[in-house]
Design an enzyme around this catalytic site. Structure first.
Site, mmCIF file in Angstrom:
data_model
loop_
_atom_site.group_PDB
_atom_site.id
_atom_site.type_symbol
_atom_site.label_atom_id
_atom_site.label_comp_id
_atom_site.label_asym_id
_atom_site.label_seq_id
_atom_site.Cartn_x
_atom_site.Cartn_y
_atom_site.Cartn_z
ATOM 1 N N HIS A 109 39.923 -9.982 72.277
ATOM 2 C CA HIS A 109 38.643 -9.266 72.249
ATOM 3 C C HIS A 109 38.279 -8.783 73.663
ATOM 4 O O HIS A 109 37.932 -7.612 73.856
ATOM 5 C CB HIS A 109 37.572 -10.210 71.684
ATOM 6 C CG HIS A 109 36.183 -9.664 71.668
ATOM 7 N ND1 HIS A 109 35.471 -9.460 70.511
ATOM 8 C CD2 HIS A 109 35.357 -9.284 72.677
ATOM 9 C CE1 HIS A 109 34.277 -8.963 70.814
ATOM 10 N NE2 HIS A 109 34.174 -8.853 72.130
ATOM 11 N N GLU A 110 38.387 -9.678 74.641
ATOM 12 C CA GLU A 110 37.972 -9.303 76.009
ATOM 13 C C GLU A 110 38.943 -8.300 76.630
ATOM 14 O O GLU A 110 38.524 -7.376 77.332
ATOM 15 C CB GLU A 110 37.852 -10.555 76.893
ATOM 16 C CG GLU A 110 36.805 -11.574 76.433
ATOM 17 C CD GLU A 110 35.422 -10.995 76.205
ATOM 18 O OE1 GLU A 110 35.075 -9.983 76.850
ATOM 19 O OE2 GLU A 110 34.691 -11.538 75.358
ATOM 20 N N GLY B 296 32.657 -15.076 76.466
ATOM 21 C CA GLY B 296 33.564 -14.203 77.193
ATOM 22 C C GLY B 296 32.817 -12.964 77.634
ATOM 23 O O GLY B 296 31.798 -12.598 77.024
ATOM 24 N N CYS C 200 29.791 -9.689 69.638
ATOM 25 C CA CYS C 200 29.951 -9.167 70.995
ATOM 26 C C CYS C 200 28.565 -8.963 71.608
ATOM 27 O O CYS C 200 27.683 -8.436 70.939
ATOM 28 C CB CYS C 200 30.713 -7.846 70.929
ATOM 29 S SG CYS C 200 30.991 -7.090 72.531
ATOM 30 N N LEU C 201 28.415 -9.367 72.851
ATOM 31 C CA LEU C 201 27.119 -9.179 73.528
ATOM 32 C C LEU C 201 26.766 -7.703 73.643
ATOM 33 O O LEU C 201 25.596 -7.355 73.779
ATOM 34 C CB LEU C 201 27.144 -9.817 74.918
ATOM 35 C CG LEU C 201 27.283 -11.343 74.950
ATOM 36 C CD1 LEU C 201 27.410 -11.824 76.388
ATOM 37 C CD2 LEU C 201 26.109 -12.018 74.261
ATOM 38 N N GLN D 161 31.242 -4.620 80.628
ATOM 39 C CA GLN D 161 29.989 -4.949 79.935
ATOM 40 C C GLN D 161 28.801 -5.067 80.893
ATOM 41 O O GLN D 161 27.656 -5.023 80.472
ATOM 42 C CB GLN D 161 30.139 -6.246 79.130
ATOM 43 C CG GLN D 161 31.120 -6.099 77.977
ATOM 44 C CD GLN D 161 31.230 -7.374 77.180
ATOM 45 O OE1 GLN D 161 31.988 -8.266 77.517
ATOM 46 N NE2 GLN D 161 30.431 -7.488 76.125
ATOM 47 N N HIS E 18 38.220 -4.873 75.626
ATOM 48 C CA HIS E 18 37.128 -4.249 76.389
ATOM 49 C C HIS E 18 37.668 -3.497 77.604
ATOM 50 O O HIS E 18 37.164 -2.429 77.959
ATOM 51 C CB HIS E 18 36.138 -5.309 76.891
ATOM 52 C CG HIS E 18 35.057 -5.681 75.919
ATOM 53 N ND1 HIS E 18 34.159 -4.772 75.422
ATOM 54 C CD2 HIS E 18 34.713 -6.880 75.380
ATOM 55 C CE1 HIS E 18 33.309 -5.403 74.606
ATOM 56 N NE2 HIS E 18 33.624 -6.673 74.567
HETATM 57 NI NI NI Z 1 32.690 -8.201 73.457
#
Ligand code: NI
Length: 182
Positions: A139-140, A46, A97-98, A51, A143
């Site tokens: 989660h997304e 995701g 998370c990236l 990001q 963000h």
């Molecule tokens: Ni994330």
């Protein structure tokens, strides 16, 4: 299409609220394509536009096909996503998370949610998500509100170092954190 740099924790943009997309222009389409390519290049499941440094309410989600995960093996692009209902019932699971490379932590999430938004053609989307997919969407969507999973740890010490590049797969693939307690 292009792989874009992913910003990481410490970058103040991750703490800002993204703005809604008003017009789905060719530039927005290009951003979505780049987000998908960036997610794939990083082995992510995701990605939110913030990001890659774009403060716009866009998320892309694609969990590799797994017969135990309803909704996996499908690509979701959601513009202006909003959680309109979330179950009281929660489940604790590991997240990575990236934008928080090298860590995974335990977060409680609603086990089922109802999401509203637009698809990339501007058509209304209504999605009901359960279990792991519900977790990824929460989660997304966090963000897009400037919230990271590390803000939602079930306890401050429920976070562990993991090998970089595996952050998003710890729960899905059942990989244990290297320094898991006890
Ligand atoms: Ni994330």
């Amino acid at each position: 299409m292009a792989v874009l740099p992913v910003i990481t924790v410490g970058d103040p943009r991750l703490r800002q609220r993204s703005r809604p997309v008003e017009h789905i222009t060719p530039e927005v389409q290009r951003l979505i394509d780049d987000m998908i390519e960036t997610m794939h290049a990083n082995d992510g499941i995701g990605l939110a536009a913030v990001q890659v440094g774009e403060l716009r309410q866009i998320v892309v989600i694609e969990v590799p096909a797994d017969e135990e995960i309803a909704g996996s093996g499908q690509r979701y692009v959601v513009i202006n996503p909003e959680i309109v209902r979330a179950s009281q019932e929660e489940e604790i699971g590991l997240e990575g998370c990236l934008s928080v490379p090298g860590y995974a932590g335990d977060v409680a999430r609603s086990v089922s949610i109802f999401v509203r938004g637009l698809d990339r053609r501007g058509q209304k989307l209504r999605l009901r998500l359960n279990g792991f997919m519900a977790r990824v969407f929460q989660h997304e969507i966090d963000h897009t509100r400037g919230v990271l999973y590390i803000d939602r740890l079930v306890a401050p010490d429920r976070i562990w170092r993991v090998q970089e590049g595996t952050e998003e797969h710890v729960e899905q693939e059942g990989v244990l954190p290297e320094n898991a307690p006890g």
